[in-house]
Design a protein around this motif. Structure first.
Motif, PDB file in Angstrom:
ATOM      1  N   ARG A  30      56.492  84.271  73.675  1.00  0.00           N
ATOM      2  CA  ARG A  30      56.646  82.966  74.310  1.00  0.00           C
ATOM      3  C   ARG A  30      57.536  82.085  73.443  1.00  0.00           C
ATOM      4  NH1 ARG A  30      51.463  79.926  74.345  1.00  0.00           N
ATOM      5  NH2 ARG A  30      52.235  79.172  72.351  1.00  0.00           N
ATOM      6  N   TYR A  31      58.513  81.461  74.080  1.00  0.00           N
ATOM      7  CA  TYR A  31      59.445  80.564  73.403  1.00  0.00           C
ATOM      8  C   TYR A  31      59.298  79.171  74.010  1.00  0.00           C
ATOM      9  CZ  TYR A  31      61.568  84.996  72.082  1.00  0.00           C
ATOM     10  OH  TYR A  31      61.783  86.263  71.603  1.00  0.00           O
ATOM     11  N   ALA A  32      59.334  78.162  73.150  1.00  0.00           N
ATOM     12  CA  ALA A  32      59.161  76.791  73.610  1.00  0.00           C
ATOM     13  C   ALA A  32      60.358  75.912  73.261  1.00  0.00           C
ATOM     14  CB  ALA A  32      57.879  76.205  73.014  1.00  0.00           C
ATOM     15  N   ASP A  33      61.440  76.516  72.824  1.00  0.00           N
ATOM     16  CA  ASP A  33      62.645  75.761  72.490  1.00  0.00           C
ATOM     17  C   ASP A  33      63.353  75.356  73.784  1.00  0.00           C
ATOM     18  OD1 ASP A  33      65.685  75.729  72.138  1.00  0.00           O
ATOM     19  OD2 ASP A  33      64.997  75.576  70.054  1.00  0.00           O
ATOM     20  N   LEU A  63      52.330  87.223  72.092  1.00  0.00           N
ATOM     21  CA  LEU A  63      51.043  87.152  72.774  1.00  0.00           C
ATOM     22  C   LEU A  63      50.656  88.541  73.260  1.00  0.00           C
ATOM     23  CD1 LEU A  63      51.793  84.062  75.091  1.00  0.00           C
ATOM     24  CD2 LEU A  63      50.763  84.033  72.816  1.00  0.00           C
ATOM     25  N   GLY A  64      49.394  88.904  73.067  1.00  0.00           N
ATOM     26  CA  GLY A  64      48.883  90.142  73.642  1.00  0.00           C
ATOM     27  C   GLY A  64      48.753  90.012  75.150  1.00  0.00           C
ATOM     28  N   ARG A  65      48.415  91.093  75.793  1.00  0.00           N
ATOM     29  CA  ARG A  65      48.380  91.132  77.261  1.00  0.00           C
ATOM     30  C   ARG A  65      47.502  90.036  77.853  1.00  0.00           C
ATOM     31  NH1 ARG A  65      45.572  93.012  81.569  1.00  0.00           N
ATOM     32  NH2 ARG A  65      46.800  93.971  83.256  1.00  0.00           N
ATOM     33  N   THR A 106      59.085  76.458  78.861  1.00  0.00           N
ATOM     34  CA  THR A 106      58.488  77.733  78.450  1.00  0.00           C
ATOM     35  C   THR A 106      59.301  78.906  78.969  1.00  0.00           C
ATOM     36  OG1 THR A 106      56.286  76.723  78.553  1.00  0.00           O
ATOM     37  CG2 THR A 106      56.377  79.123  78.412  1.00  0.00           C
ATOM     38  N   LEU A 107      59.566  79.835  78.062  1.00  0.00           N
ATOM     39  CA  LEU A 107      60.227  81.097  78.400  1.00  0.00           C
ATOM     40  C   LEU A 107      59.377  82.220  77.851  1.00  0.00           C
ATOM     41  CD1 LEU A 107      62.775  82.880  79.171  1.00  0.00           C
ATOM     42  CD2 LEU A 107      63.516  82.486  76.806  1.00  0.00           C
ATOM     43  N   TYR A 108      59.133  83.218  78.688  1.00  0.00           N
ATOM     44  CA  TYR A 108      58.448  84.430  78.244  1.00  0.00           C
ATOM     45  C   TYR A 108      59.416  85.603  78.326  1.00  0.00           C
ATOM     46  CZ  TYR A 108      54.121  81.847  79.324  1.00  0.00           C
ATOM     47  OH  TYR A 108      53.116  80.922  79.384  1.00  0.00           O
ATOM     48  N   GLU A 109      59.476  86.381  77.256  1.00  0.00           N
ATOM     49  CA  GLU A 109      60.072  87.705  77.334  1.00  0.00           C
ATOM     50  C   GLU A 109      58.892  88.652  77.476  1.00  0.00           C
ATOM     51  OE1 GLU A 109      62.783  90.998  74.974  1.00  0.00           O
ATOM     52  OE2 GLU A 109      62.437  89.045  74.026  1.00  0.00           O
TER      53      GLU A 109
END
Length: 195
Positions: free
Chosen positions: A162-165, A13-15, A145-148
């Motif tokens: 963004r990870y949704a696992d 994802l962009g800013r 939801t996890l964001y790096e």
């Protein structure tokens, strides 16, 4: 930590897309726990007037603006309380403290006084997790939801993966929970180190 993320498939994802996505998810689930890990020792926060005053070298104006912002921060935490949202913040601090970290801890102290569950960890706590490089900047939202969060070399926000696992979110949240448990409450750390 890095090995978990390197095996996962996320969406870049962009800013602006990240910020929109994050805040939509943040407020979407009553009773959610949000976990945030800050590892970098320097960020740039253009558009945040408290940081801009600090970046100009005007510490007293930055602290004055932060006192003004306290009302907005408190209002945000009251809204979170109405939705039973808990924000847990893990701040990695490397000695000697950079000027940015010194400033950032003042901001985080206001957040903690308003309701953020903030703890400080240092190199001894993160070293076992950094065999593959420094820990990434991470945020988990609820259970799914996890964001790096990604920054450029100067510490400017550029977006997030963004990870949704659910298994990945659970595994990373456990690492953050363990780090948080090993940390020192900011309310104890701040007066000793910055009092």
């Amino acid at each position: 930590m890095r090995d978990l993320l390197d095996q996962a498939i996320g969406r870049r994802l962009g800013r602006e897309e990240y910020l929109t996505d994050f805040w939509e998810r943040f407020w979407a689930v009553d009773g959610a726990h949000i976990w945030k890990l800050e590892r970098r020792q320097h960020f740039q926060e253009p558009g945040y007037r408290v940081w801009e005053a600090f970046a100009r070298g005007d510490w007293s104006e930055s602290m004055r603006l932060l006192r003004v912002d306290r009302q907005q921060i408190a209002a945000e935490h009251r809204r979170m309380a109405r939705h039973a949202i808990r924000l847990h913040w893990i701040r990695v601090v490397e000695p000697p403290l950079s000027e940015y970290v010194r400033w950032n801890l003042h901001v985080l102290r206001i957040r903690a006084e308003c309701g953020t569950d903030a703890r400080i960890v240092g190199p001894p706590q993160v070293a076992p997790l950094e065999g593959g490089g420094p820990l990434p900047e991470l945020v988990t939202v609820a259970d799914d939801t996890l964001y790096e969060v990604r920054y450029d070399v100067d510490g400017l926000l550029v977006g997030a993966d963004r990870y949704a696992d659910a298994d990945l979110v659970r595994a990373c949240r456990q690492v953050l929970t363990d780090l948080h448990r090993a940390g020192e409450p900011l309310a104890d750390y701040f007066p000793r180190e910055l009092g």
